[in-house]
Design a protein around this motif. Structure first.
Motif, PDB file in Angstrom:
ATOM      1  N   ALA A  14     -29.355 -28.277 -16.310  1.00 60.69           N
ATOM      2  CA  ALA A  14     -27.893 -28.257 -16.419  1.00 60.69           C
ATOM      3  C   ALA A  14     -27.322 -28.851 -15.144  1.00 60.69           C
ATOM      4  O   ALA A  14     -27.851 -28.626 -14.048  1.00 60.69           O
ATOM      5  N   LEU A  15     -26.257 -29.626 -15.296  1.00 59.11           N
ATOM      6  CA  LEU A  15     -25.580 -30.207 -14.132  1.00 59.11           C
ATOM      7  C   LEU A  15     -24.454 -29.279 -13.661  1.00 59.11           C
ATOM      8  O   LEU A  15     -23.985 -28.432 -14.418  1.00 59.11           O
ATOM      9  N   ALA A  16     -24.016 -29.518 -12.429  1.00 64.13           N
ATOM     10  CA  ALA A  16     -22.920 -28.716 -11.872  1.00 64.13           C
ATOM     11  C   ALA A  16     -21.661 -28.852 -12.731  1.00 64.13           C
ATOM     12  O   ALA A  16     -20.858 -27.927 -12.808  1.00 64.13           O
ATOM     13  N   ASN A  17     -21.502 -30.009 -13.415  1.00 62.26           N
ATOM     14  CA  ASN A  17     -20.301 -30.191 -14.245  1.00 62.26           C
ATOM     15  C   ASN A  17     -20.449 -29.583 -15.642  1.00 62.26           C
ATOM     16  O   ASN A  17     -19.592 -29.751 -16.500  1.00 62.26           O
ATOM     17  N   GLY A  18     -21.580 -28.909 -15.881  1.00 66.34           N
ATOM     18  CA  GLY A  18     -21.765 -28.222 -17.155  1.00 66.34           C
ATOM     19  C   GLY A  18     -22.584 -28.995 -18.181  1.00 66.34           C
ATOM     20  O   GLY A  18     -23.037 -28.420 -19.179  1.00 66.34           O
ATOM     21  N   ASP A  19     -22.800 -30.293 -17.970  1.00 70.07           N
ATOM     22  CA  ASP A  19     -23.608 -31.062 -18.924  1.00 70.07           C
ATOM     23  C   ASP A  19     -25.042 -30.522 -18.946  1.00 70.07           C
ATOM     24  O   ASP A  19     -25.569 -30.109 -17.922  1.00 70.07           O
ATOM     25  N   GLU A  20     -25.656 -30.573 -20.132  1.00 72.07           N
ATOM     26  CA  GLU A  20     -27.052 -30.132 -20.248  1.00 72.07           C
ATOM     27  C   GLU A  20     -27.893 -31.238 -20.864  1.00 72.07           C
ATOM     28  O   GLU A  20     -27.411 -31.983 -21.733  1.00 72.07           O
ATOM     29  N   TYR A  21     -29.112 -31.338 -20.429  1.00 68.19           N
ATOM     30  CA  TYR A  21     -30.064 -32.307 -20.984  1.00 68.19           C
ATOM     31  C   TYR A  21     -31.366 -31.580 -21.297  1.00 68.19           C
ATOM     32  O   TYR A  21     -31.823 -30.754 -20.509  1.00 68.19           O
ATOM     33  N   GLN A  22     -31.945 -31.917 -22.441  1.00 69.90           N
ATOM     34  CA  GLN A  22     -33.160 -31.228 -22.888  1.00 69.90           C
ATOM     35  C   GLN A  22     -34.387 -32.113 -22.682  1.00 69.90           C
ATOM     36  O   GLN A  22     -34.299 -33.330 -22.912  1.00 69.90           O
ATOM     37  N   ALA A  23     -35.490 -31.514 -22.289  1.00 69.78           N
ATOM     38  CA  ALA A  23     -36.769 -32.232 -22.230  1.00 69.78           C
ATOM     39  C   ALA A  23     -37.894 -31.207 -22.069  1.00 69.78           C
ATOM     40  O   ALA A  23     -37.709 -30.186 -21.403  1.00 69.78           O
ATOM     41  N   PRO A  24     -39.050 -31.481 -22.664  1.00 68.96           N
ATOM     42  CA  PRO A  24     -40.171 -30.551 -22.501  1.00 68.96           C
ATOM     43  C   PRO A  24     -40.843 -30.686 -21.137  1.00 68.96           C
ATOM     44  O   PRO A  24     -41.689 -29.868 -20.773  1.00 68.96           O
ATOM     45  N   VAL A  25     -40.504 -31.780 -20.416  1.00 68.73           N
ATOM     46  CA  VAL A  25     -41.071 -31.996 -19.084  1.00 68.73           C
ATOM     47  C   VAL A  25     -39.929 -32.264 -18.103  1.00 68.73           C
ATOM     48  O   VAL A  25     -39.058 -33.098 -18.375  1.00 68.73           O
ATOM     49  N   VAL A  26     -39.926 -31.540 -16.977  1.00 70.57           N
ATOM     50  CA  VAL A  26     -38.978 -31.791 -15.897  1.00 70.57           C
ATOM     51  C   VAL A  26     -39.787 -31.932 -14.616  1.00 70.57           C
ATOM     52  O   VAL A  26     -40.650 -31.093 -14.328  1.00 70.57           O
ATOM     53  N   ALA A  27     -39.533 -33.018 -13.865  1.00 68.33           N
ATOM     54  CA  ALA A  27     -40.231 -33.202 -12.583  1.00 68.33           C
ATOM     55  C   ALA A  27     -39.180 -33.215 -11.486  1.00 68.33           C
ATOM     56  O   ALA A  27     -38.216 -33.979 -11.562  1.00 68.33           O
ATOM     57  N   SER A  28     -39.370 -32.371 -10.489  1.00 67.36           N
ATOM     58  CA  SER A  28     -38.369 -32.283  -9.424  1.00 67.36           C
ATOM     59  C   SER A  28     -38.814 -33.066  -8.196  1.00 67.36           C
ATOM     60  O   SER A  28     -39.883 -32.830  -7.641  1.00 67.36           O
ATOM     61  N   ASN A  29     -37.923 -33.972  -7.769  1.00 66.83           N
ATOM     62  CA  ASN A  29     -38.124 -34.754  -6.548  1.00 66.83           C
ATOM     63  C   ASN A  29     -37.473 -34.030  -5.354  1.00 66.83           C
ATOM     64  O   ASN A  29     -37.615 -34.426  -4.211  1.00 66.83           O
ATOM     65  N   ALA A  30     -36.756 -32.942  -5.653  1.00 67.43           N
ATOM     66  CA  ALA A  30     -36.148 -32.148  -4.573  1.00 67.43           C
ATOM     67  C   ALA A  30     -37.230 -31.310  -3.906  1.00 67.43           C
ATOM     68  O   ALA A  30     -38.326 -31.138  -4.461  1.00 67.43           O
ATOM     69  N   ASP A  31     -36.950 -30.770  -2.737  1.00 70.41           N
ATOM     70  CA  ASP A  31     -37.993 -30.002  -2.049  1.00 70.41           C
ATOM     71  C   ASP A  31     -38.227 -28.656  -2.738  1.00 70.41           C
ATOM     72  O   ASP A  31     -37.489 -28.269  -3.661  1.00 70.41           O
ATOM     73  N   ALA A  32     -39.266 -27.961  -2.298  1.00 70.37           N
ATOM     74  CA  ALA A  32     -39.679 -26.734  -2.998  1.00 70.37           C
ATOM     75  C   ALA A  32     -38.622 -25.641  -2.869  1.00 70.37           C
ATOM     76  O   ALA A  32     -38.391 -24.884  -3.815  1.00 70.37           O
ATOM     77  N   CYS A  33     -37.974 -25.564  -1.707  1.00 66.52           N
ATOM     78  CA  CYS A  33     -36.948 -24.529  -1.526  1.00 66.52           C
ATOM     79  C   CYS A  33     -35.796 -24.771  -2.509  1.00 66.52           C
ATOM     80  O   CYS A  33     -35.359 -23.855  -3.206  1.00 66.52           O
ATOM     81  N   VAL A  34     -35.336 -26.016  -2.586  1.00 68.74           N
ATOM     82  CA  VAL A  34     -34.247 -26.341  -3.515  1.00 68.74           C
ATOM     83  C   VAL A  34     -34.707 -26.053  -4.943  1.00 68.74           C
ATOM     84  O   VAL A  34     -34.020 -25.375  -5.725  1.00 68.74           O
TER      85      VAL A  34
END
Ligand SMILES: Cc1cc2nc3c(=O)[nH]c(=O)nc-3n(C[C@H](O)[C@H](O)[C@H](O)COP(=O)(O)OP(=O)(O)OC[C@H]3O[C@@H](n4cnc5c(N)ncnc54)[C@H](O)[C@@H]3O)c2cc1C
Length: 537
Positions: free
Chosen positions: A281-301
């Protein structure tokens, strides 16, 4: 809004873009969501000053994997690396200077000015690093074994690593020292000249909240020799047009592979149900669906800001809490009316426009090892260094495209500027208060070596560790998405048991430098993560 994709990448840093490209090459429908207005993360070019192409954060390249350049045909998309010869220039207070570079004869001549013995030893030192690199480098492109729940493949990888180490023979103990020890004793053993040691030691503390006498710094030094430029080992270069030349090429390759890249898209939540990811979900409320999400942000974030603590096993959440983000790096980007004229190596003409050998490489302002130690002492007690260590580069001396005609661009990478400041007399202090005073101190210092410097400054951008955190979402301002000490490397990165890019949430992966092999513009984390995602499970 509900849109469906095969995979969503959080963040368009260079690693996120690499992951996106490798997945899209296999026919996946990929969406990349970047919170900033521009792709690239810390590997970016921005027009900070009108007419100047500023590499806002990262400023030199060597580590980026050549197999990615080939696989994604990045040269066709405009990616070009310009070599720097000489690659470094260190002026000293006594009026002497040291140049180093890819030319062995130049190195011998230059080091001989300070010590003939060091000049003879230098090629042997480089060969020693080369031998160790031959063992370590293959690990950069592998997924580290899981020592907590080892499978047959993990044991096989460990066995292979052991065999490669055994081939080092008597050099094995030196290799172990490089991986675990301090840079200073190694440099002290090899060399006697403070000028050479100080020049080499700056690579050992880049991005680290540590002095060269502290364990772990030898690896940081070593990490910086594992790259190449145009086939030349250990050589660092400028990306034409600034570091964003790489990420813009990656973005073009991604678009040609039908990757959907959206900027100004701040992911505020990773959506998961029953232990499996289902989208974001985005800060503006939009949502996107996927069975796979890969985060490029750091582990704390990723794990503490985008997920609820209750969604993670307590021992994993506790391990994430322990990740060290200590940092003391500050960057100043400077627009210049003319080149700095160094007392130690004055320019042939005083027009200020013709770059000499002293301007092409990295300019080290650091007279000796003790200066680095003392600079760190300040940071250790929560104060910016009284006499900071400056690493300056002038990309416009090699790549005229980054500054308007006759003008120049300087990048100053500075240590130590601790993220965690200790106030005076019980009063809290913030980098917002110290920013300009500390930048002035750095300018005064450089001016002692190049007296025309301050008068030539047209504009400056100061990025304190707090600004790095705010701008790039780098926790604690840590430039590597987590410190590069042994307990946070290889099978311990980001935390033990999860170094294979997977997380406790099914379908959620890490694909940036928070994962193995860590920081630097390398692309290895992004490529390794894509390989694991495609393997699934
Ligand atoms: C000042 C500085 C100087 C450096 N100098 C060099 C150098 O000269 N050479 C070198 O090799 N390395 C250098 N480094 C290190 C190198 O730049 C980084 O290790 C590397 O760029 C990290 O790439 P990445 O793709 O893993 O992550 P990042 O570049 O950190 O990219 C992560 C991306 O995720 C985005 N993001 C984060 N959270 C969200 C969210 N919630 N929603 C959407 N998007 C999100 C961020 O905006 C960012 O674009 C430097 C780093 C800094 C900060």
């Amino acid at each position: 809004m509900h849109s469906s994709f095969d995979a969503i990448i959080i963040g368009a840093g260079h690693n996120g873009l690499v992951t996106a490209c490798y997945l899209a090459r296999e026919g996946w429908k990929v969406l990349v969501l970047e919170r900033r207005y521009i792709v690239g993360g810390a590997c970016v070019t921005e027009e900070v000053f009108p007419g100047f192409k500023v590499s806002t954060a990262a400023y030199v390249n060597s580590l980026f994997r050549k197999e990615i350049v080939a696989d994604l045909r990045l040269r066709d998309y405009g990616y070009e690396v310009l070599e720097r010869n000489p690659s470094s220039f260190s002026p000293f207070p006594d009026g002497r200077y040291l140049l180093l570079g890819p030319d062995a004869d130049l190195n011998h001549r230059e080091i001989s000015k300070f010590s003939r013995k060091d000049a003879d030893n230098y090629p042997r030192y480089e060969a020693m690093l080369e031998r160790v690199a031959a063992v370590i480098e293959p690990t950069l492109t592998m997924s580290p074994p899981n020592l907590q729940r080892p499978r047959l493949g993990d044991l096989w990888n460990l066995f292979q690593l052991g065999r490669a180490f055994r081939r080092l023979g008597p050099a094995m103990s030196e290799a172990t020292e490089i991986l675990t020890g301090a840079a200073r004793p190694i440099l002290d053993r090899w060399f006697e000249s403070e000028q050479l040691k100080a020049t080499l030691a700056t690579d050992a503390v880049i991005g680290a909240m540590a002095a060269p006498s502290m364990p772990g710094t030898a690896y940081v030094l070593f990490h910086h020799v594992m790259g190449e430029t145009n086939g030349k080992r250990g050589v660092w270069g400028y990306v034409r047009g600034g570091m964003g030349g790489l990420t813009q090429a990656l973005a073009k390759a991604a678009k040609d592979l039908s990757v959907d890249i959206r900027c100004n898209a701040d992911v505020s939540q990773i959506l998961a149900n029953g232990g499996a990811v289902r989208g974001v979900a985005l800060a503006n409320g939009d949502e996107y669906q996927a069975p796979v999400v890969a985060s490029n942000a750091d582990a704390c974030v990723t794990f503490t800001k985008l997920l609820d603590a209750g969604q993670l096993p307590p021992e994993f959440a506790a391990a994430v809490e322990r990740i060290n983000y200590d940092s003391a790096s500050l960057k100043i980007n400077v627009a210049l009316a003319e080149l700095p004229n160094f007392r130690a190596c004055p320019m042939a003409t005083d027009s200020g426009q013709f770059a000499g050998q002293q301007h092409r490489g990295t300019i080290h302002i650091c007279p000796d090892l003790d200066t680095i130690e003392r600079a760190f002492d300040d940071a250790k007690y929560g104060r910016p260094s009284q006499q900071p260590i400056l690493e300056c580069t002038i990309p416009s001396a090699v790549d005229p495209t980054v500054a308007p005609p006759g003008k120049h661009l300087m990048s100053m990478f500075i240590q130590y500027a601790p993220y965690k400041l200790r106030g005076e007399n019980g009063k809290a202090v913030s980098w917002d208060q110290l920013r300009d005073g500390f930048a002035d101190r750095c300018f005064d210092l450089l001016n002692e070596y190049a007296p025309n410097f301050k008068g030539s400054v047209l504009d400056r951008q100061v990025l304190t560790p707090l600004d790095l955190e705010r701008t790039f979402n780098l926790t604690g301002g840590n430039i590597f998405q987590g410190s590069m000490s042994l307990h946070q490397l290889f099978f311990n990165r980001p935390v033990p048991g999860y170094a294979n890019y997977r997380t406790p949430i099914r379908g959620l992966y890490l694909c940036g430098s928070a994962a193995h092999p860590g920081g630097g513009v390398m692309g290895a984390a992004g490529r390794n993560a894509a390989r694991e995602i495609l393997r699934k499970g």
